[in-house]
Design a protein around this motif. Sequence first.
Motif, PDB file in Angstrom:
ATOM      1  N   LEU A  17      10.544 -48.150  17.457  1.00  0.00           N
ATOM      2  CA  LEU A  17      11.242 -47.001  16.889  1.00  0.00           C
ATOM      3  C   LEU A  17      11.256 -47.171  15.383  1.00  0.00           C
ATOM      4  N   ARG A  18      10.551 -46.282  14.686  1.00  0.00           N
ATOM      5  CA  ARG A  18      10.346 -46.406  13.245  1.00  0.00           C
ATOM      6  C   ARG A  18      11.391 -45.640  12.433  1.00  0.00           C
ATOM      7  N   HIS A  19      11.701 -44.432  12.854  1.00  0.00           N
ATOM      8  CA  HIS A  19      12.614 -43.577  12.100  1.00  0.00           C
ATOM      9  C   HIS A  19      13.402 -42.716  13.075  1.00  0.00           C
ATOM     10  N   TRP A  20      14.569 -42.275  12.617  1.00  0.00           N
ATOM     11  CA  TRP A  20      15.374 -41.354  13.408  1.00  0.00           C
ATOM     12  C   TRP A  20      16.215 -40.524  12.458  1.00  0.00           C
ATOM     13  N   ASN A  21      16.727 -39.377  12.955  1.00  0.00           N
ATOM     14  CA  ASN A  21      17.537 -38.545  12.082  1.00  0.00           C
ATOM     15  C   ASN A  21      18.831 -39.275  11.736  1.00  0.00           C
ATOM     16  N   PRO A  22      19.289 -39.150  10.495  1.00  0.00           N
ATOM     17  CA  PRO A  22      20.417 -39.976  10.049  1.00  0.00           C
ATOM     18  C   PRO A  22      21.721 -39.702  10.780  1.00  0.00           C
ATOM     19  N   ALA A  23      21.945 -38.470  11.211  1.00  0.00           N
ATOM     20  CA  ALA A  23      23.192 -38.143  11.917  1.00  0.00           C
ATOM     21  C   ALA A  23      22.946 -38.258  13.413  1.00  0.00           C
ATOM     22  N   VAL A  24      23.056 -39.474  13.930  1.00  0.00           N
ATOM     23  CA  VAL A  24      22.815 -39.697  15.353  1.00  0.00           C
ATOM     24  C   VAL A  24      23.867 -38.952  16.155  1.00  0.00           C
ATOM     25  N   GLY A  25      23.414 -38.185  17.135  1.00  0.00           N
ATOM     26  CA  GLY A  25      24.356 -37.388  17.907  1.00  0.00           C
ATOM     27  C   GLY A  25      23.820 -37.082  19.284  1.00  0.00           C
ATOM     28  N   GLN A  26      24.202 -35.948  19.817  1.00  0.00           N
ATOM     29  CA  GLN A  26      23.800 -35.608  21.179  1.00  0.00           C
ATOM     30  C   GLN A  26      22.334 -35.225  21.275  1.00  0.00           C
ATOM     31  N   ARG A  27      21.768 -34.727  20.176  1.00  0.00           N
ATOM     32  CA  ARG A  27      20.349 -34.359  20.164  1.00  0.00           C
ATOM     33  C   ARG A  27      19.693 -35.025  18.965  1.00  0.00           C
ATOM     34  N   PRO A  87      15.124 -50.500  10.696  1.00  0.00           N
ATOM     35  CA  PRO A  87      13.943 -50.347  11.540  1.00  0.00           C
ATOM     36  C   PRO A  87      12.895 -51.411  11.210  1.00  0.00           C
ATOM     37  N   PRO A  88      11.991 -51.685  12.182  1.00  0.00           N
ATOM     38  CA  PRO A  88      11.883 -51.020  13.474  1.00  0.00           C
ATOM     39  C   PRO A  88      12.806 -51.631  14.529  1.00  0.00           C
ATOM     40  N   ILE A  89      13.139 -50.814  15.525  1.00  0.00           N
ATOM     41  CA  ILE A  89      13.761 -51.312  16.746  1.00  0.00           C
ATOM     42  C   ILE A  89      12.629 -51.466  17.764  1.00  0.00           C
ATOM     43  N   VAL A  90      12.498 -52.654  18.327  1.00  0.00           N
ATOM     44  CA  VAL A  90      11.360 -52.945  19.207  1.00  0.00           C
ATOM     45  C   VAL A  90      11.819 -52.948  20.662  1.00  0.00           C
ATOM     46  N   TYR A  91      11.216 -52.058  21.448  1.00  0.00           N
ATOM     47  CA  TYR A  91      11.455 -51.997  22.888  1.00  0.00           C
ATOM     48  C   TYR A  91      10.363 -52.834  23.554  1.00  0.00           C
ATOM     49  N   ARG A  92      10.727 -54.026  23.975  1.00  0.00           N
ATOM     50  CA  ARG A  92       9.775 -55.005  24.460  1.00  0.00           C
ATOM     51  C   ARG A  92       9.344 -54.717  25.900  1.00  0.00           C
ATOM     52  N   ASP A  93       8.217 -55.321  26.286  1.00  0.00           N
ATOM     53  CA  ASP A  93       7.728 -55.079  27.638  1.00  0.00           C
ATOM     54  C   ASP A  93       8.460 -55.914  28.687  1.00  0.00           C
ATOM     55  N   ASP A 125      14.727 -55.655  20.572  1.00  0.00           N
ATOM     56  CA  ASP A 125      14.934 -56.446  19.369  1.00  0.00           C
ATOM     57  C   ASP A 125      15.312 -55.519  18.226  1.00  0.00           C
ATOM     58  N   LEU A 126      16.358 -55.861  17.487  1.00  0.00           N
ATOM     59  CA  LEU A 126      16.755 -55.062  16.336  1.00  0.00           C
ATOM     60  C   LEU A 126      17.416 -55.945  15.305  1.00  0.00           C
ATOM     61  N   SER A 127      17.468 -55.448  14.067  1.00  0.00           N
ATOM     62  CA  SER A 127      18.144 -56.137  12.974  1.00  0.00           C
ATOM     63  C   SER A 127      19.254 -55.242  12.451  1.00  0.00           C
ATOM     64  N   ILE A 128      20.396 -55.851  12.133  1.00  0.00           N
ATOM     65  CA  ILE A 128      21.497 -55.123  11.521  1.00  0.00           C
ATOM     66  C   ILE A 128      21.916 -55.847  10.253  1.00  0.00           C
ATOM     67  N   GLY A 179      16.426 -58.116   1.498  1.00  0.00           N
ATOM     68  CA  GLY A 179      15.480 -57.010   1.429  1.00  0.00           C
ATOM     69  C   GLY A 179      14.138 -57.281   2.050  1.00  0.00           C
ATOM     70  N   ARG A 180      13.959 -58.422   2.672  1.00  0.00           N
ATOM     71  CA  ARG A 180      12.627 -58.768   3.170  1.00  0.00           C
ATOM     72  C   ARG A 180      12.127 -57.800   4.226  1.00  0.00           C
ATOM     73  N   SER A 181      13.018 -57.290   5.071  1.00  0.00           N
ATOM     74  CA  SER A 181      12.569 -56.384   6.133  1.00  0.00           C
ATOM     75  C   SER A 181      11.955 -55.121   5.561  1.00  0.00           C
ATOM     76  N   ALA A 182      12.487 -54.658   4.427  1.00  0.00           N
ATOM     77  CA  ALA A 182      11.994 -53.418   3.842  1.00  0.00           C
ATOM     78  C   ALA A 182      10.927 -53.657   2.796  1.00  0.00           C
ATOM     79  N   ASP A 183      10.941 -54.826   2.140  1.00  0.00           N
ATOM     80  CA  ASP A 183      10.061 -55.068   1.003  1.00  0.00           C
ATOM     81  C   ASP A 183       9.456 -56.458   1.125  1.00  0.00           C
ATOM     82  N   PRO A 184       8.198 -56.578   1.578  1.00  0.00           N
ATOM     83  CA  PRO A 184       7.585 -57.897   1.705  1.00  0.00           C
ATOM     84  C   PRO A 184       7.557 -58.666   0.388  1.00  0.00           C
ATOM     85  N   MET A 185       7.499 -57.959  -0.738  1.00  0.00           N
ATOM     86  CA  MET A 185       7.464 -58.625  -2.036  1.00  0.00           C
ATOM     87  C   MET A 185       8.756 -59.372  -2.328  1.00  0.00           C
TER      88      MET A 185
END
Length: 226
Positions: free
Chosen positions: A33-43, A110-116, A121-124, A154-160
């Motif tokens: 899961l790469r991106h989602w709408n910022p206001a998480v809700g019913q839809r 992100p990303p949130i990884v849905y494993r097989d 897996d997720l980071s907060i 910032g490593r998750s967002a910026d490899p540099m």
Amino acid sequence: MRSIQLRLDLPSPYVHPMHAFVADTPGFRATRLRHWNPAVGQRNTLVFFVDGDDPDAYTAALEEQPSILAYEIAAESSRRGFHLVVTEDQRGADARLTAAFLDTGVVVVPPIVYRDDRCIDLSIVGSSGEVETALEGLPSDVEVTVQQIRSYDGRSADPMAALTPRQRQALRAAVRNGYYNSTREATLEPVADELGCSRSTAAEHLRKAEATVLRRVVDDVPGHGA
């Protein structure tokens, strides 16, 4: 501020049907899961990368899900898998999972990884108190494993961000002097001159910088594995 990598081992009610499809279907591996709408809700509208070999089979499974309102799949020519944009009415089980991270002050990175293996897996990122509140808010039957705890840098967002100042300077000098152009326009000499060091030292700075950046990037490339 801390960055926490988590693995959630989900009991059956919390496994989304499409997550189960990927876990149970040969030729599929992980979904990110790469991106989602910022206001998480019913839809919600979400952007995924699916590491799988058969988009037609995946589409057929999507069509069977009553919660899926709309979707679009885009092929990926440079690697296995495909992109997916989907709009969905949130299931009750999904709402109970996401509620733990809403209004707590933590940020899900992100990303949130849905494993097989049906784990997630997720980071907060957040303060110690905010992270503790979020973890306590998860359903009691979801098994949580803390994979890693570190200060957020910032490593998750910026490899540099993982580079030393000298390594960052070396990469910028190499790019600026055309060292990485498709037809290489420079040797190490102008890079070394800009850094004020020998060519062997410049090469070592670049080698370490390249290894660090590539490890960060490859860890987050769809199709690399869970």
